[in-house]
Motif scaffolding. Structure first.
Motif, PDB file in Angstrom:
ATOM      1  N   MET A   1      54.732   3.614  24.980  1.00 17.05           N
ATOM      2  CA  MET A   1      53.380   3.074  24.959  1.00 17.05           C
ATOM      3  C   MET A   1      52.539   3.835  23.947  1.00 17.05           C
ATOM      4  O   MET A   1      52.687   5.046  23.774  1.00 17.05           O
ATOM      5  CB  MET A   1      52.713   3.170  26.350  1.00 17.05           C
ATOM      6  CG  MET A   1      53.424   2.382  27.434  1.00 17.05           C
ATOM      7  SD  MET A   1      52.692   2.623  29.064  1.00 17.05           S
ATOM      8  CE  MET A   1      51.126   1.786  28.844  1.00 17.05           C
ATOM      9  N   THR A   2      51.650   3.116  23.310  1.00 23.86           N
ATOM     10  CA  THR A   2      50.720   3.770  22.387  1.00 23.86           C
ATOM     11  C   THR A   2      49.605   4.440  23.187  1.00 23.86           C
ATOM     12  O   THR A   2      49.376   4.130  24.360  1.00 23.86           O
ATOM     13  CB  THR A   2      50.099   2.751  21.428  1.00 23.86           C
ATOM     14  OG1 THR A   2      49.263   1.850  22.174  1.00 23.86           O
ATOM     15  CG2 THR A   2      51.181   1.956  20.707  1.00 23.86           C
ATOM     16  N   ASP A   3      48.893   5.347  22.532  1.00 23.38           N
ATOM     17  CA  ASP A   3      47.761   5.978  23.217  1.00 23.38           C
ATOM     18  C   ASP A   3      46.715   4.945  23.618  1.00 23.38           C
ATOM     19  O   ASP A   3      46.120   5.046  24.692  1.00 23.38           O
ATOM     20  CB  ASP A   3      47.133   7.039  22.314  1.00 23.38           C
ATOM     21  CG  ASP A   3      47.922   8.338  22.330  1.00 23.38           C
ATOM     22  OD1 ASP A   3      48.843   8.473  23.159  1.00 23.38           O
ATOM     23  OD2 ASP A   3      47.613   9.224  21.502  1.00 23.38           O
ATOM     24  N   ASP A   4      46.478   3.960  22.751  1.00 26.54           N
ATOM     25  CA  ASP A   4      45.500   2.923  23.113  1.00 26.54           C
ATOM     26  C   ASP A   4      45.930   2.185  24.379  1.00 26.54           C
ATOM     27  O   ASP A   4      45.099   1.887  25.244  1.00 26.54           O
ATOM     28  CB  ASP A   4      45.334   1.921  21.963  1.00 26.54           C
ATOM     29  CG  ASP A   4      44.508   2.480  20.818  1.00 26.54           C
ATOM     30  OD1 ASP A   4      43.815   3.504  21.029  1.00 26.54           O
ATOM     31  OD2 ASP A   4      44.560   1.901  19.715  1.00 26.54           O
ATOM     32  N   GLU A   5      47.216   1.879  24.490  1.00 32.77           N
ATOM     33  CA  GLU A   5      47.708   1.182  25.680  1.00 32.77           C
ATOM     34  C   GLU A   5      47.596   2.050  26.918  1.00 32.77           C
ATOM     35  O   GLU A   5      47.224   1.572  28.007  1.00 32.77           O
ATOM     36  CB  GLU A   5      49.161   0.768  25.461  1.00 32.77           C
ATOM     37  CG  GLU A   5      49.325  -0.352  24.433  1.00 32.77           C
ATOM     38  CD  GLU A   5      50.761  -0.554  24.000  1.00 32.77           C
ATOM     39  OE1 GLU A   5      51.076  -1.631  23.460  1.00 32.77           O
ATOM     40  OE2 GLU A   5      51.591   0.376  24.192  1.00 32.77           O
ATOM     41  N   ARG A   6      47.884   3.318  26.753  1.00 33.80           N
ATOM     42  CA  ARG A   6      47.817   4.203  27.911  1.00 33.80           C
ATOM     43  C   ARG A   6      46.379   4.405  28.376  1.00 33.80           C
ATOM     44  O   ARG A   6      46.091   4.312  29.575  1.00 33.80           O
ATOM     45  CB  ARG A   6      48.474   5.550  27.576  1.00 33.80           C
ATOM     46  CG  ARG A   6      49.984   5.436  27.400  1.00 33.80           C
ATOM     47  CD  ARG A   6      50.663   6.793  27.432  1.00 33.80           C
ATOM     48  NE  ARG A   6      50.334   7.597  26.250  1.00 33.80           N
ATOM     49  CZ  ARG A   6      50.709   8.865  26.096  1.00 33.80           C
ATOM     50  NH1 ARG A   6      51.390   9.479  27.053  1.00 33.80           N
ATOM     51  NH2 ARG A   6      50.399   9.529  24.999  1.00 33.80           N
ATOM     52  N   PHE A   7      45.484   4.680  27.472  1.00 32.93           N
ATOM     53  CA  PHE A   7      44.092   4.892  27.864  1.00 32.93           C
ATOM     54  C   PHE A   7      43.464   3.631  28.445  1.00 32.93           C
ATOM     55  O   PHE A   7      42.590   3.709  29.318  1.00 32.93           O
ATOM     56  CB  PHE A   7      43.278   5.416  26.686  1.00 32.93           C
ATOM     57  CG  PHE A   7      43.374   6.900  26.481  1.00 32.93           C
ATOM     58  CD1 PHE A   7      42.687   7.768  27.312  1.00 32.93           C
ATOM     59  CD2 PHE A   7      44.180   7.426  25.484  1.00 32.93           C
ATOM     60  CE1 PHE A   7      42.783   9.136  27.139  1.00 32.93           C
ATOM     61  CE2 PHE A   7      44.282   8.795  25.298  1.00 32.93           C
ATOM     62  CZ  PHE A   7      43.584   9.661  26.124  1.00 32.93           C
ATOM     63  N   PRO A  42      51.020  -6.714  27.393  1.00 31.11           N
ATOM     64  CA  PRO A  42      51.903  -7.890  27.358  1.00 31.11           C
ATOM     65  C   PRO A  42      53.249  -7.632  26.695  1.00 31.11           C
ATOM     66  O   PRO A  42      54.274  -8.139  27.148  1.00 31.11           O
ATOM     67  CB  PRO A  42      51.066  -8.919  26.591  1.00 31.11           C
ATOM     68  CG  PRO A  42      49.646  -8.502  26.821  1.00 31.11           C
ATOM     69  CD  PRO A  42      49.676  -7.015  26.864  1.00 31.11           C
ATOM     70  N   ARG A  43      53.261  -6.820  25.646  1.00 32.47           N
ATOM     71  CA  ARG A  43      54.518  -6.624  24.915  1.00 32.47           C
ATOM     72  C   ARG A  43      55.564  -5.892  25.760  1.00 32.47           C
ATOM     73  O   ARG A  43      56.767  -5.973  25.476  1.00 32.47           O
ATOM     74  CB  ARG A  43      54.264  -5.870  23.604  1.00 32.47           C
ATOM     75  CG  ARG A  43      53.938  -4.405  23.787  1.00 32.47           C
ATOM     76  CD  ARG A  43      53.716  -3.691  22.442  1.00 32.47           C
ATOM     77  NE  ARG A  43      53.492  -2.266  22.623  1.00 32.47           N
ATOM     78  CZ  ARG A  43      54.470  -1.361  22.659  1.00 32.47           C
ATOM     79  NH1 ARG A  43      55.732  -1.739  22.530  1.00 32.47           N
ATOM     80  NH2 ARG A  43      54.195  -0.083  22.830  1.00 32.47           N
ATOM     81  N   ALA A  48      48.025  -7.293  33.672  1.00 31.83           N
ATOM     82  CA  ALA A  48      46.680  -6.797  33.889  1.00 31.83           C
ATOM     83  C   ALA A  48      46.452  -6.602  35.386  1.00 31.83           C
ATOM     84  O   ALA A  48      47.021  -7.319  36.215  1.00 31.83           O
ATOM     85  CB  ALA A  48      45.650  -7.775  33.313  1.00 31.83           C
ATOM     86  N   LEU A  49      45.628  -5.631  35.728  1.00 34.20           N
ATOM     87  CA  LEU A  49      45.241  -5.428  37.126  1.00 34.20           C
ATOM     88  C   LEU A  49      43.960  -6.214  37.385  1.00 34.20           C
ATOM     89  O   LEU A  49      42.952  -6.014  36.701  1.00 34.20           O
ATOM     90  CB  LEU A  49      45.005  -3.942  37.413  1.00 34.20           C
ATOM     91  CG  LEU A  49      46.226  -3.028  37.301  1.00 34.20           C
ATOM     92  CD1 LEU A  49      45.836  -1.578  37.545  1.00 34.20           C
ATOM     93  CD2 LEU A  49      47.328  -3.456  38.258  1.00 34.20           C
TER      94      LEU A  49
END
Length: 687
Positions: A1-7, A42-43, A48-49
């Protein structure tokens, strides 16, 4: 996961509503508006929650115009049934309705103990006892997650008063905390494994619950080995440092921005990560816990579902109301039999039944019968309304008593009500009180002159029964003047039918009190609530000096006699307990026989109590079982005590001292019928 995805997984934003009209650009178009939204990935197949409040059903006021859902009775009514199977069924019903709307996280599982009978939110919780609360909450959580929807457990911890809750410091002895509120959470979490735990608004022993490393890191994740994620309540994240204390997700970020001038887990958390104040391992752990619960519950594997069976869900609401109604007092007027003339007075009984207000409010099928705005201070003031659910007790009584002449008086004038009472053989007075989130009630009286109304009516007609629709105990200056008292709580969308069935005798009352009714506030640990009535935003400190001696335990310790005891409830039949056999060593195992000695079928709730321990008086509910019996039928019941209820928590572990442990079986915490004593060996253990 990218940092953007994690945050992105660490911040939940609130959907647009009537009270929060601004749409957040982080929520995609077409997403059902609700309490919270967290984008997925999605990838990677990470959904989504989509979160909804769900204490008493899928909440909807202000979020989704036109949406309705099953409005369940108050959690106190559910707990009053002492029926874990009914709790699981209610969780399944809520989850089915949530899933049909696309919601995969339910902000349910309210567990806080009822320490104060003024707490405006007690109706959303279950009881004053950790065993009863833990078992009932666990079954609801299991029911929700069996349907593939994540449930929380909340509000962790000691959110036992609502007055200025964002600025409240709840102070308690840490060991006593483990034996009371934390034990309730521990029982629920170990039995049900909720996907998330929601922290409370208040501080606990000086640190905000969301920033409390003792509660989250040491107890929840350390001692209990909890594997899910810890989320904040909406507006309950005072700073990014909460992440270091164990909080994994900030929710209601817009409210945090309002209260604390910034979103805690937004740019501030990223900056802390970049300069090394937030370790990489901690960020990975935060994300891993959220993903773990998604996959464990299976929200990533959703298949299409059919529309929920709303008729079946109404039946669950009806059963909770039926089994949760408590007959407190009866001198023979109930059930209504040969009464030819009945006066029904007050409580909007011609319109419907009240519901508690706040984030638990649910619009029932067909909409509310009426909404009367009340208002109040603070963020929750706009949620304070008298919601009337369209289940009229008056209409339901007329259906069940077609040969009786039933007259209704609104109860706005005692003089008018007295005239109606004099014309009747029997009087049924409905008394209500609005209680809800964000506001503690100042005393235990009935508002709007209802105590004076009841007194005047009872003086005119002694055959008066009072039906209480409240979320807390009330004082009863008229108690000795009335014939019968029925506690119906907030009885949900089918409540009018359930009340009428109990009054008419179609249903035998079987509810038992899940909390003690004091004679007055002078009997409670805090006759005066600190800073009650102070302006919104005023800091306060409440010392929960009773420690683990909550509710009936407090009355046993102080030698006081309450008005109605924990576990109390009458029936239209009678029950006896016989042949108690008790064994001990590691724990207490009690067996006894329950007999229906009356002439009609009914349900009893025998309760097993510890009444003392070596060197000290100590009262603890050790077990209970709801037993359905036909007239003359008998059943053998065996109850096994959780060893933690026999122990004291000390120096990081549970300890049972050797010696004699008296136990008793009874119909309430004070109505004890059979007693015995067992010897227990010394034991120390961790759970």
């Amino acid at each position: 996961m990218t940092d953007d995805e994690r945050f992105a997984l660490l911040v939940g934003v609130m959907g647009k509503s009537e009270l929060w009209p601004l749409r957040d650009e982080r929520i995609p178009e077409g997403t059902p508006m609700s309490a919270g939204y967290v984008p997925g990935v999605p990838r990677l197949g990470v959904p989504a929650l989509k979160m909804s409040d769900a204490s008493l059903g899928v909440t909807n006021p202000g979020f989704r115009p036109g949406d309705t859902a099953t409005a369940l009775p108050a959690s106190l009514a559910l707990a009053a049934s002492f029926n874990p199977a009914l709790s699981r069924a209610s969780g399944q019903a809520i989850a089915r309705e949530a899933r049909s709307r696309g919601f995969n996280v339910l902000l349910a599982g309210g567990i806080n103990l009822a320490r104060d009978p003024r707490n405006g939110r007690n109706f959303e919780y279950l009881s004053e006892d950790p065993l009863l609360s833990g078992i009932m909450a666990a079954e609801s959580i299991i029911g929700i997650q069996q349907e593939g929807v994540i449930s929380t457990a909340k509000h962790y911890c000691l959110n036992c008063n609502e007055t200025n809750r964002h600025w409240l410091d709840a102070v308690i002895d840490p060991d006593a905390h483990r034996e009371s509120d934390l034990l309730a959470f521990e029982i629920a979490i170990e039995r049900a494994q909720p996907g998330a735990v929601m922290t409370a608004y208040n501080k606990v022993n000086g640190d905000y619950a969301a920033a409390n490393t003792v509660l989250i890191n040491d107890v929840l994740k350390g001692a209990w080995g909890y594997r899910g994620w810890a989320m904040s309540d909406w507006g309950g994240t005072p700073g990014w440092e909460c992440a270091l204390a164990g909080l994994d997700q900030e929710c209601g970020a817009q409210i945090d921005a309002l209260l604390w001038q910034s979103e805690a887990f937004g740019d501030r958390l990223r900056a802390a990560y970049l300069d090394g104040r937030l370790p990489k391992e901690r960020l990975s752990d935060m994300v891993r816990r959220i993903l773990r619960s998604m996959f464990a519950v299976g929200i990533d594997q959703w298949e299409p579902v059919s529309a929920p069976d709303m008729a079946a869900h109404n039946e669950i609401a009806l059963q909770i109301a039926r089994q949760g109604i408590v007959l407190l007092q009866n001198r023979g007027v109930l059930p209504l039999k040969a009464a030819a003339r009945i006066a029904v007075i007050g409580g909007y009984a011609q319109r419907g039944v009240p519901a508690g207000c706040g984030s638990s409010a649910v619009v029932p099928p067909g909409g509310y019968a009426e909404v009367i705005p009340i208002g109040g201070p603070g963020l929750a003031g706009g949620l304070r309304n008298l919601h009337l659910l369209p289940s009229s007790p008056l209409d339901e009584m007329r259906k069940r008593l077609p040969h009786a002449q039933i007259e209704f008086d609104p109860g706005i004038s005692p003089a008018e009500a007295v005239l109606a009472a004099r014309r009747a053989d029997v009087v049924i007075v409905f008394a209500i009180r609005v209680e809800g989130e964000g506001v503690d009630i100042p005393d235990l009286s009935l508002p709007w002159g209802q105590d004076a109304l009841i007194a005047a009516v009872a003086a005119a007609n002694p055959n008066t029964a009072v039906v209480l629709e409240t979320g807390n105990p009330v004082v009863m200056p008229w108690r000795d003047s009335v014939n019968a008292i029925v506690q119906a709580w907030y009885p949900g969308q089918a409540g009018g039918q359930a009340i009428a069935e109990v009054l008419a005798g179609e249903v035998n009352p079987s509810g038992r009190l899940p909390l003690t009714f004091p004679v007055d506030l002078g009997q409670t640990p805090r006759p005066q609530l600190p800073e009650l009535g102070a302006p919104w935003g005023t800091p306060s400190t409440i010392h929960y000096c009773e420690g683990a001696e909550v509710g009936y335990r407090w009355y046993a310790r102080t030698g006081q006699a309450p008005m109605f005891a924990f576990g109390h409830g009458l029936s239209y039949t009678g029950f006896e307990y016989r042949e108690l056999a008790v064994t001990g060593e590691d724990t207490v195992i009690a067996s006894f026989t329950v007999v229906n000695t009356g002439d009609r079928a009914g349900a009893d709730v025998p309760q097993l109590y510890l009444t003392a321990a070596p060197g000290e008086p100590r009262s603890r509910l050790l077990g209970f079982e709801r037993v359905e019996l036909e007239p003359g039928q008998a059943r053998r019941v065996t109850l096994r005590a959780d060893p933690r209820l026999l122990a004291r928590y000390d120096a990081g572990c549970w300890r049972i001292e050797p010696g004699g442990y008296p136990v008793a079986v009874g119909a309430s915490a004070v109505d004890l019928k059979l007693a015995a004593e067992v010897e227990l060996a010394r034991r120390a253990f961790r759970r």
